[in-house]
Design an enzyme around this catalytic site. Structure first.
Site, short mmCIF file in Angstrom:
data_model
loop_
_atom_site.label_atom_id
_atom_site.label_comp_id
_atom_site.label_asym_id
_atom_site.label_seq_id
_atom_site.Cartn_x
_atom_site.Cartn_y
_atom_site.Cartn_z
N CYS A 39 1.01 -0.93 0.30
CA CYS A 39 -0.14 -0.24 -0.10
C CYS A 39 0.76 0.78 0.00
CB CYS A 39 -1.28 0.00 1.27
SG CYS A 39 -1.75 1.65 1.51
N CYS A 70 -0.46 4.50 1.94
CA CYS A 70 -0.26 3.88 3.11
C CYS A 70 1.52 4.08 3.76
CB CYS A 70 -0.87 2.88 4.28
SG CYS A 70 -1.78 1.82 3.08
N ASP A 71 1.92 3.69 2.87
CA ASP A 71 3.73 3.25 3.84
C ASP A 71 5.07 4.48 2.77
OD1 ASP A 71 2.54 1.74 5.73
OD2 ASP A 71 3.17 -0.17 4.00
P1 FAD Z 1 -9.81 -5.94 6.95
O1 FAD Z 1 -9.12 -5.41 8.10
O2 FAD Z 1 -9.37 -7.02 6.04
O3 FAD Z 1 -10.35 -6.68 8.11
C1 FAD Z 1 -11.13 -7.97 7.70
C2 FAD Z 1 -12.01 -8.79 8.99
O4 FAD Z 1 -12.39 -10.32 8.98
C3 FAD Z 1 -10.74 -9.50 9.73
O5 FAD Z 1 -11.11 -9.74 11.11
C4 FAD Z 1 -10.30 -11.25 9.62
O6 FAD Z 1 -10.42 -11.78 10.61
C5 FAD Z 1 -12.61 -11.23 9.06
N1 FAD Z 1 -12.23 -12.76 8.07
C6 FAD Z 1 -12.00 -12.70 7.51
N2 FAD Z 1 -12.36 -13.79 7.00
C7 FAD Z 1 -13.29 -14.11 7.72
C8 FAD Z 1 -13.72 -15.33 8.12
N3 FAD Z 1 -13.91 -16.42 7.37
N4 FAD Z 1 -14.47 -15.73 9.42
C9 FAD Z 1 -14.72 -14.51 9.99
N5 FAD Z 1 -13.91 -13.62 9.93
C10 FAD Z 1 -13.71 -13.33 9.08
N6 FAD Z 1 -5.83 2.05 5.13
C11 FAD Z 1 -5.67 3.08 5.50
O7 FAD Z 1 -6.52 3.98 5.13
N7 FAD Z 1 -4.59 3.51 6.03
C12 FAD Z 1 -3.35 2.67 6.48
O8 FAD Z 1 -2.53 3.80 6.35
C13 FAD Z 1 -3.09 1.86 5.83
N8 FAD Z 1 -2.21 0.96 6.12
C14 FAD Z 1 -2.40 -0.22 5.32
C15 FAD Z 1 -1.02 -0.92 5.16
C16 FAD Z 1 -1.57 -2.16 5.44
C17 FAD Z 1 0.14 -3.09 5.14
C18 FAD Z 1 -2.49 -3.29 4.46
C19 FAD Z 1 -2.60 -4.14 4.14
C20 FAD Z 1 -3.16 -2.16 4.46
C21 FAD Z 1 -3.46 -1.34 5.18
N9 FAD Z 1 -4.67 -0.04 4.57
C22 FAD Z 1 -4.66 1.00 5.27
C23 FAD Z 1 -6.22 -0.62 3.78
C24 FAD Z 1 -6.66 -1.32 5.40
O9 FAD Z 1 -6.33 -2.15 6.12
C25 FAD Z 1 -7.74 -1.90 4.68
O10 FAD Z 1 -8.49 -0.85 3.51
C26 FAD Z 1 -8.98 -2.31 6.06
O11 FAD Z 1 -8.29 -3.05 6.73
C27 FAD Z 1 -10.15 -2.64 5.55
O12 FAD Z 1 -11.08 -2.67 6.36
P2 FAD Z 1 -12.33 -4.49 6.72
O13 FAD Z 1 -12.62 -4.82 7.83
O14 FAD Z 1 -12.49 -4.29 5.35
O15 FAD Z 1 -11.13 -5.46 6.12
#
Ligand code: FAD
Ligand code: NAP
Length: 312
Positions: free
Chosen positions: A135, A138-139
């Site tokens: 990302c 982000c980084d």
């Molecule tokens: P996720 O954060 O992916 O969470 C998904 C959840 O679903 C997790 O808790 C997982 O355990 C759960 N899950 C998945 N499958 C199952 C299942 N079968 N049963 C039960 N639970 C399940 N965004 C920013 O805005 N700023 C940043 O600085 C930034 N830095 C990042 C750095 C990195 C290295 C990465 C990888 C991403 C970064 N992002 C950043 C992007 C951001 O992390 C995502 O957009 C955000 O986390 C998405 O949120 P979400 O809740 O949709 O999903």
């Protein structure tokens, strides 16, 4: 009521799931949030977040997610540690089978996120958060005036490279084919950007580093097998994202494996009573604040759906 029946279940505990849970708790809904294998979601992998509104000092991803989980818990959310293996959305109440228990619910919010694809190199795993990133938004900031590599040949690769070219001294795109797959307009922009260099027909075979992090990337030409070491302080893997939607396939309408929403309510899926939020739907907007916003929307949509069923 059966012990494992809830009016609403939220699958996922990233920014989308936690925000959905905070709103559900405040609305006094009968609900549970199931954390999955990665409590807190993708952000727990990143050491610093500089774009979360209201945090003028950078905040560690793990701390931000701990705070979100605490907020949901303090408001009374039932947070269940389980991973859902299968779901049956054919009839209501919906059935969910986890590793630890089985559940039923009248409404469901899917917030299972997306996982960036990785190259699969052991050295890549070793330097995640120490120069290996998926990302640039982000980084990228941490590599001001440094040399970086961006891997891939698609639109995401081009966008990450163009973004990094404004920050870094030199951006080298490493792509395994002889032409970029990215759309013409983006390719023209790449060509016009003086500090972007292309290494075509090459794969990264090893990411090099020391105790402090990434120091380079070893690339191998697919035609000649010749190897070369590129000096860089970061490697951005931009080879696409994989939404975590396998368990819902064939049950919900999807587009490129992302769940389609907007069936009446903003976050409503093709199955009445099932809502989706976060990276699992936001194909081109993988950002925590977007996920949180959609998590809030999903709970408001689910609450309206439950009210029609006289379930509050
Ligand atoms: P996720 O954060 O992916 O969470 C998904 C959840 O679903 C997790 O808790 C997982 O355990 C759960 N899950 C998945 N499958 C199952 C299942 N079968 N049963 C039960 N639970 C399940 N965004 C920013 O805005 N700023 C940043 O600085 C930034 N830095 C990042 C750095 C990195 C290295 C990465 C990888 C991403 C970064 N992002 C950043 C992007 C951001 O992390 C995502 O957009 C955000 O986390 C998405 O949120 P979400 O809740 O949709 O999903
Ligand atoms: P993508 O189009 O699937 O491209 C992925 C790139 O990574 C391809 O060049 C692919 O190589 C390469 N790749 C995949 N696996 C690899 C591996 N293991 N090792 C080395 N290289 C690998 O993914 P994307 O760029 O993330 O785009 C996904 C979708 O979102 C597309 O529909 C895209 O158009 C869209 N999108 C649009 C925009 C925009 O409109 N501005 C921006 C971003 C994304 P090959 O070329 O050899 O397959």
């Amino acid at each position: 009521m059966d012990k494992n029946h809830f009016h609403l279940i939220i699958i996922g505990s990233g920014p989308a799931g936690c925000t959905a849970a905070i709103y559900a708790a405040r609305a006094n809904l009968n609900f549970a949030m199931i954390t999955g294998l990665e409590p807190g979601g993708q952000l727990i992998k990143t050491p610093t977040i500089a774009n979360w509104p209201g945090e003028p000092e950078e905040i560690a991803g793990a701390l931000l997610m701990e705070k979100m989980m605490d907020q949901a818990r303090n408001l009374g959310a039932a947070i269940l540690s389980d991973n859902i293996e299968t779901v049956d959305l054919a009839k209501r109440p919906f059935s969910l089978k986890g590793n630890k228990a089985e559940y039923t619910c009248d409404a469901l919010i899917i917030a299972t996120g997306a996982s960036a694809k990785f190259l699969g190199l052991p050295s890549e795993k070793k330097y995640i958060g120490k120069g290996v990133s998926t990302c640039a938004i982000c980084d990228g900031f941490f590599y001001k005036n440094k040399e970086v590599v961006v891997v891939g040949g698609g639109n995401t690769t081009a966008e990450e490279a163009l973004y990094m070219a404004k920050i870094a001294k030199l951006v080298t795109i490493v792509h395994r084919r002889d032409t970029m797959r990215a759309e013409e307009g983006l390719v023209v922009q790449l060509q016009k950007t003086p500090n972007i260099k292309l290494e075509l027909n090459c794969n990264i075979v090893e990411i090099l580093g020391d105790d402090r992090g990434v120091t380079g990337a070893r690339i191998k030409n697919v035609n000649t097998n010749a190897t070369q070491d590129i000096v860089c302080q970061a490697v951005f893997i931009a080879i696409g994202h994989k939404p975590n939607t396998e368990i819902f396939s064939k049950q919900l309408e999807m587009e490129h494996n992302y769940i389609k929403i907007g069936y009446g309510a903003a976050t409503a899926t093709s199955v009445s009573g099932v809502f989706a939020a976060g990276d699992v739907v936001a194909k081109n907007y993988h950002q925590a604040v977007v996920a949180a916003g959609l998590g809030c929307t999903a709970t408001l949509d689910a609450k309206a759906f439950l009210a029609v069923l006289n379930l509050k």
